[in-house]
Scaffold this active site. Structure first.
Site, PDB file in Angstrom:
ATOM      1  N   ASN A  87       0.807  -1.222   0.000  1.00 42.38           N
ATOM      2  CA  ASN A  87       0.000   0.000   0.000  1.00 42.38           C
ATOM      3  C   ASN A  87       0.840   1.272   0.000  1.00 42.38           C
ATOM      4  OD1 ASN A  87      -2.881   0.055  -0.109  1.00 42.38           O
ATOM      5  ND2 ASN A  87      -2.906  -1.291   1.673  1.00 42.38           N
TER       6      ASN A  87
ATOM      7  N   MET B 226       1.085 -12.169  12.002  1.00 39.29           N
ATOM      8  CA  MET B 226       1.050 -10.792  11.514  1.00 39.29           C
ATOM      9  C   MET B 226      -0.323 -10.431  10.942  1.00 39.29           C
ATOM     10  SD  MET B 226       4.720 -10.124   9.667  1.00 39.29           S
ATOM     11  CE  MET B 226       6.201  -9.843  10.623  1.00 39.29           C
TER      12      MET B 226
ATOM     13  N   LEU C 266       9.439 -14.723  10.665  1.00 39.12           N
ATOM     14  CA  LEU C 266       9.618 -16.044  10.063  1.00 39.12           C
ATOM     15  C   LEU C 266       8.625 -16.294   8.941  1.00 39.12           C
ATOM     16  CD1 LEU C 266      10.167 -18.162  13.310  1.00 39.12           C
ATOM     17  CD2 LEU C 266      11.899 -17.382  11.692  1.00 39.12           C
TER      18      LEU C 266
ATOM     19  N   ASP D  10       0.587  -9.497   3.635  1.00 42.42           N
ATOM     20  CA  ASP D  10      -0.675  -9.153   4.301  1.00 42.42           C
ATOM     21  C   ASP D  10      -1.901  -9.333   3.409  1.00 42.42           C
ATOM     22  OD1 ASP D  10       0.458  -8.316   6.818  1.00 42.42           O
ATOM     23  OD2 ASP D  10       1.216  -6.565   5.760  1.00 42.42           O
TER      24      ASP D  10
END
Length: 414
Positions: free
Chosen positions: A116, A190, A302, A146
């Site tokens: 983004n 995440m 990781l 993401d």
């Protein structure tokens, strides 16, 4: 006869992925095959460019073996940055400096591989270019584990991160069954505002694994008291409880769960606070209130650097979006980002297209509410059907002395 093109420059920005360098190879090889004179690489993205830190990639990628090694190399080969360009009306001097550098290097095509925030950079540079009559073409190449970029079906990097998360979640679940005692394992994955990565933990549920007991995404407000009750209920029928949580889960008043603990308050140039500690906080609370053995496991970086477990689908698409960006720019496009369009799930077919970067930059794509169950503690079959094609097949690492071999750029450490 191959048409001779002008010079090309490419950079990498934001958080890395296990396949981001496959996109770099896609840009480099396609540009050279289509007649680019020189393909430069920015060291540490736009921030490095402002410091005239660039390399000629032909001095780094010298053979087919280098290409194959670079495809399999995790992290950003050229180095990355989180540098936010000001609005054009706020500071035109920095834009004049960037364009002077590009003109001195005789750059005609500019490619930026990122998410983004990187697309925000492409938007601003292409706008300034149009305002000032520059002939430089600016194209965005999508990247982010993401999976929160708008317009594209998914982003390169996501499939490999999901493959890692599903695989390691299975192993964590198996490990929780070792001892004959009650225990709770919290896996922190995440995801600031979008739960695409955390939802991938559901892939662990298959014929040889029952999968995590609960999955919590940031799209749904997190109720700590309700969570504690669910853990207690699960313990009535099983000893080992495993929950996957997003690092970005929030309580009803909007506070991140990790803010309830003493984590370090770091904020980057784009205003993004470093999130860590939600699993530790919840594990500590369970241990205090129940006396149960608990573990907090943070997958952390990781999940974005496990190049030994990349999805072949993912690494192939990463290469394709790099090549598609070059093709579009050489045909006159600018201010666009390459997107992936899914044609079919079975068989899985996905093609590339281009999309106006103004409709992508700074817009987060979140997991649809209908892909989260009614209770808000798991994902649906629709989510799993969406993600499963993206993790298929493997690309074997090139091994040397028992370990994966990578291509290493020493220049960006100087």
């Amino acid at each position: 006869m191959k048409e001779i093109r002008g010079n090309v420059i490419v950079g990498q920005s934001g958080g890395p992925t296990a396949v981001i360098n496959s996109s770099l190879v896609g840009v480099y090889k396609t540009a050279k095959d289509r007649g680019a004179k020189i393909v430069y690489g920015m060291l540490h993205g736009i921030q490095g460019l402002l410091e005239n830190r660039v390399v000629d990639l032909s001095e780094h990628i010298k053979s087919d073996l280098d290409i194959e090694l670079l495809k399999r190399t995790p992290s950003s080969y050229l180095g990355s940055c989180r540098y936010k360009l000001p609005e054009i009306h706020e500071d035109q001097e920095i834009y004049r400096k960037i364009f002077k550098i590009l003109e001195d290097m005789e750059i005609e095509y500019f490619f930026y591989i990122g998410g983004n925030d990187s697309m925000d950079t492409i938007k601003k540079l292409s706008d300034y270019s149009i305002l000032n009559g520059s002939r430089i073409r600016f194209m965005g190449v999508p990247k982010t584990i993401d999976n929160d970029l708008a317009a594209t079906d998914h982003t390169p990097g996501y499939g490999s991160a999901a493959k890692y998360i599903g695989s390691i979640t299975k192993e964590v679940i198996r490990d929780g069954l070792v001892y004959d005692q009650q225990n709770v394992t919290l896996i922190e994955i995440m995801g600031r505002n979008a739960g695409w990565l955390t939802g991938a933990a559901a892939l662990a549920k298959c014929e040889d694994c029952e999968g995590p007991d609960m999955i919590f995404l940031p799209e749904i407000a997190f109720d700590i008291e309700e969570f504690m009750k669910k853990v207690a209920e699960l313990h009535k029928r099983k000893k080992s409880v495993v929950a996957a949580i997003s690092e970005g889960i929030r309580v009803e008043d909007g506070r991140y769960v990790c803010e309830l603990t003493d984590n370090v308050d770091y904020v980057d140039a784009f205003g993004h606070r470093q999130l860590t500690g939600a699993a530790r906080y919840l594990a500590g609370r369970i241990a205090r209130e129940t006396g149960c053995k608990t573990r907090a496991i943070e997958f952390s970086s990781l999940q974005r650097c496990a190049s030994h477990m990349v999805s072949r689908v993912d690494i192939t698409e990463a290469y394709q979006v790099g090549g598609a960006a070059v093709k579009a720019a050489f045909e006159g496009e600018t201010g666009k980002m390459v997107i992936l369009k899914r044609i079919s799930d079975d068989p899985y077919i996905c093609v590339t297209d281009i999309y106006d970067v103004h409709k992508i930059a700074n817009i987060e794509k979140k997991v649809p509410r209908e892909w989260i169950n009614e209770a808000g503690d798991y994902v649906t079959e629709e989510f799993i059907s969406y993600i499963r094609p993206l993790i298929q097949a493997e690309l074997t690492p090139i091994m040397a002395d028992g370990l994966p071999r990578h291509l290493y750029c020493k220049d960006h450490t100087k």
